[in-house]
Design an enzyme around this catalytic site. Structure first.
Site, PDB file in Angstrom:
ATOM      1  N   VAL A 130      10.271  41.151  -1.575  1.00 54.86           N
ATOM      2  CA  VAL A 130      10.075  40.528  -2.889  1.00 54.86           C
ATOM      3  C   VAL A 130       8.713  39.846  -2.946  1.00 54.86           C
ATOM      4  O   VAL A 130       8.009  39.906  -3.963  1.00 54.86           O
ATOM      5  CB  VAL A 130      11.219  39.538  -3.208  1.00 54.86           C
ATOM      6  CG1 VAL A 130      10.961  38.807  -4.510  1.00 54.86           C
ATOM      7  CG2 VAL A 130      12.552  40.276  -3.277  1.00 54.86           C
ATOM      8  N   ARG A 146      20.714  27.828  -7.821  1.00 57.35           N
ATOM      9  CA  ARG A 146      21.125  28.506  -9.056  1.00 57.35           C
ATOM     10  C   ARG A 146      22.231  27.791  -9.815  1.00 57.35           C
ATOM     11  O   ARG A 146      22.210  27.723 -11.036  1.00 57.35           O
ATOM     12  CB  ARG A 146      21.578  29.941  -8.747  1.00 57.35           C
ATOM     13  CG  ARG A 146      20.443  30.885  -8.497  1.00 57.35           C
ATOM     14  CD  ARG A 146      20.968  32.301  -8.282  1.00 57.35           C
ATOM     15  NE  ARG A 146      19.927  33.137  -7.702  1.00 57.35           N
ATOM     16  CZ  ARG A 146      20.143  34.110  -6.822  1.00 57.35           C
ATOM     17  NH1 ARG A 146      21.368  34.366  -6.411  1.00 57.35           N
ATOM     18  NH2 ARG A 146      19.140  34.813  -6.363  1.00 57.35           N
ATOM     19  N   CYS A 190      19.944  39.449  -8.426  1.00 53.68           N
ATOM     20  CA  CYS A 190      19.519  40.749  -8.959  1.00 53.68           C
ATOM     21  C   CYS A 190      20.604  41.441  -9.781  1.00 53.68           C
ATOM     22  O   CYS A 190      20.346  41.958 -10.867  1.00 53.68           O
ATOM     23  CB  CYS A 190      19.056  41.651  -7.821  1.00 53.68           C
ATOM     24  SG  CYS A 190      20.170  41.660  -6.404  1.00 53.68           S
ATOM     25  N   SER A 212      17.333  47.453  -0.648  1.00 53.26           N
ATOM     26  CA  SER A 212      16.284  46.448  -0.847  1.00 53.26           C
ATOM     27  C   SER A 212      16.835  45.043  -1.028  1.00 53.26           C
ATOM     28  O   SER A 212      16.166  44.073  -0.686  1.00 53.26           O
ATOM     29  CB  SER A 212      15.433  46.821  -2.056  1.00 53.26           C
ATOM     30  OG  SER A 212      16.258  46.925  -3.196  1.00 53.26           O
ATOM     31  N   HIS A 258      19.336  49.077  -8.156  1.00 54.61           N
ATOM     32  CA  HIS A 258      20.784  48.914  -8.269  1.00 54.61           C
ATOM     33  C   HIS A 258      21.312  49.686  -9.475  1.00 54.61           C
ATOM     34  O   HIS A 258      20.614  49.842 -10.474  1.00 54.61           O
ATOM     35  CB  HIS A 258      21.141  47.441  -8.502  1.00 54.61           C
ATOM     36  CG  HIS A 258      20.991  46.560  -7.311  1.00 54.61           C
ATOM     37  ND1 HIS A 258      20.646  47.028  -6.068  1.00 54.61           N
ATOM     38  CD2 HIS A 258      21.146  45.218  -7.177  1.00 54.61           C
ATOM     39  CE1 HIS A 258      20.604  46.012  -5.213  1.00 54.61           C
ATOM     40  NE2 HIS A 258      20.891  44.895  -5.861  1.00 54.61           N
TER      41      HIS A 258
END
Lengths: 379, 379
Positions: free
Chosen positions: A54, A139, A174, A204, A287
């Site tokens: 990333v 988060r 993600c 990933s 994804h």
């Protein structure tokens, strides 16, 4: 992306290449970009975890989007410190992440894992940096905005570089970003009551080393050798498995509960019902998600398609006759999330159900792009 | 299977090998099997499409289960006719499929595609054979039983070899079999009202050539070459895509509607609501399915686990602490369907929802094993 389709070969070559290519994607001449991006009126940046999958993509996206900056610090662990890195024709020395790293930094893009964020995020904020954190550390902290710029940009409306005040902003997981890029425009129209998500997640998401392990394992299996299992405890090549995140007491794994909880926070809707099953599939960097939606109000499939065609950051690939729908390969290295298989759910009456299939680049919109878009909101 | 876990390497070697190994799996001495299986009191068999992936597995399963037979005809297209094949220490010459092929045949196992079934199925029946057909040709025909032996064996109760009368029996689609092996025991307890299925389907569902193409493509992609796309129109290696079955007017593809319609027929329940999204993933021979269930009556997860542990043909792999759940690789070449990730669905109140994850060998229980089990009901 709507009109262009990479040939599979081109994309494949790219996603298997070890070295990121920072200025491959656009056709604009590179010097124009450098002049626009590196300028005195831009903020000072820091990239924390710059050597990771990333971290590298942060640089790629900053470059692609001509993000303005007057300076950029490349931060990583001691192991990588001292190594050199070329970005937009400038050579940078990677520095070890320390408290002092954030002196004079306006915006710090973090992607070095939750424990680094927990330790250095608050330090950066104290030093006046605005942290855009890609980890899950903050988060669900009610004081920290959790933002998808196309969905809830208002959550960061008070936070600006010019205010000179530090702040924490969290980048969603993600899977959540990719799902909500498609579900939100529909939600705004007909209100989602319940969402059943099954994911098809790429290597990933577990980092660059996981992508390398998938490639290595695949070579080994094709040669009849036992697969190397360092990152994952089991064979990944030609196989799939329940997401490797720890399983919680309720039987969901952490990855699944992120989808459940982050959706509520981003939509600011504590009533929305979400369930998810998260599975890792042997795909490199994008994804896919199968999403079943139940709405409060009727929503027919043609209206849904129109809504999605007009949604920012979304492209509809839904060609039934030619069986052309989104695939991870087709969205790899792309900014937009692709949606297809849009159809009325035959298991729900009253036109209140839809099935959709969504693909998005996990490293890009699922992580780096979304974070840089958040950073753009701060200017 | 509950206690044994193949090492990945062993399984991998097996599923990539081109030649089926008919008597590898059991430890019993092979001569015992031959004596038990090949005997004068058994029915005369025919295998139609014997050179295909499922055809080969028919032989493997007949052998593993010591299915009794007094003779067996190996039938295939003209192209394969005349080739020799060794089965249970006997050498057979593959014969071209013709009308006369069914003279004196008691049970014919068909897996040569829908058009062959449509042409030769009725001929075989007229000649007095009981046809167990793996194609979709007759599945929704109301006069043809659609059978999973663990689920609805009563559907073939009137059909017996000793009656000397021909009949057609349909083998359900692989995704339906694998899903219902897990869902039916729960359905019997709490009645399924609605089921949302997302599949992760292996190459084998498209035949042996598709498995070979996945392997070939993977090698090519790893070498940086463009992938060969003969069976599938797009890159399959390190990618996934919406199932290649034709898309119908309602937006579902045929594979998905099989799950919707076959479930109703097998459960003899026209009210059950099913929606499905069918996706092909780069896995060789076992399917996975994420299944969200809504019940009429409450069903807690511990009861569900107990029910599944006691269900025939089902094994529960649900070790949360070690993150060990079903994978395609672990069920490859196995008879049982594996179920895990059994948990209360947090998006449904009143304990009426469950999420489960199911894996089953597509060629075996998804096709050949189920057909041979049907044949066993006819003895």
């Amino acid at each position: 992306m709507a009109a262009t389709t990479f040939t599979s070969h081109q994309t494949q070559t790219h996603f298997l290449s070890k070295l990121p290519t920072f200025s491959k994607r656009k056709t604009k001449p590179i010097f124009t970009k450098v002049r626009m991006a590196l300028n005195d009126s831009g903020p000072s940046l820091a990239v924390v975890g710059v050597t990771g999958a990333v971290g590298q993509e942060f640089l790629s996206v900053l470059s692609d989007r001509d993000f303005p900056y007057r300076s950029i610090k490349m931060l990583a662990s001691k192991r990588s410190a001292g190594k050199q890195l070329t970005f937009q024709d400038q050579t940078y020395t990677i520095e070890e992440l320390r408290e002092e790293s954030f002196d004079g930094v306006d915006i710090a893009l973090f992607s070095a894992g939750g424990s680094i964020s927990k330790e250095f995020g608050p330090i950066a904020v104290k030093k006046g940096s605005i942290v855009v954190d890609n980890s899950s550390a903050f988060r669900m902290d009610q004081n920290v905005p959790l933002v998808i710029p196309e969905v809830n940009p208002e959550a960061v409306s008070g936070i600006k570089v010019k205010n000179g005040k530090g702040a924490l902003i969290a980048n969603p997981n993600c899977s959540t970003i990719i799902c909500l890029m498609a579900a939100t425009p529909l939600h705004r129209h007909a209100k989602v009551k319940r969402m059943v998500v099954s994911t098809y997640q790429a290597a990933s998401g577990a980092g660059a080393a996981a992508m390398e392990e998938l490639e290595l394992q695949t070579r080994e299996v094709l040669e009849g050798k036992p697969p190397t299992c360092n990152i994952f405890k089991q064979q990944y090549a030609f196989n799939l498995f329940s997401h490797n995140a720890p399983v919680l007491e309720n039987g969901y794994n952490e990855e699944e509960m992120k989808l459940v909880k982050e959706t509520r926070k981003i939509w600011n809707d504590m009533d929305v019902r979400v369930t998810a099953t998260c599975i890792r599939v042997p795909v490199m960097r994008a994804h896919a998600e199968s999403v079943n939606l139940q709405f409060e109000k009727p929503l027919d499939e043609d209206t849904a398609k129109e809504i999605l065609k007009n949604a920012p950051g979304v492209v509809v690939i839904d060609e039934r006759a030619s069986n052309h729908f989104p695939t991870p390969l087709e969205v790899s290295n792309k900014d937009d999330v692709a949606v297809g298989r849009i159809r009325r759910d035959v298991s729900q009456d009253g036109n209140i159900g839809l099935d959709i299939f969504v693909c998005g680049d996990q490293i890009r919109k699922g992580a780096a792009l979304n974070a840089v878009q958040i950073a753009e909101l701060l200017l």
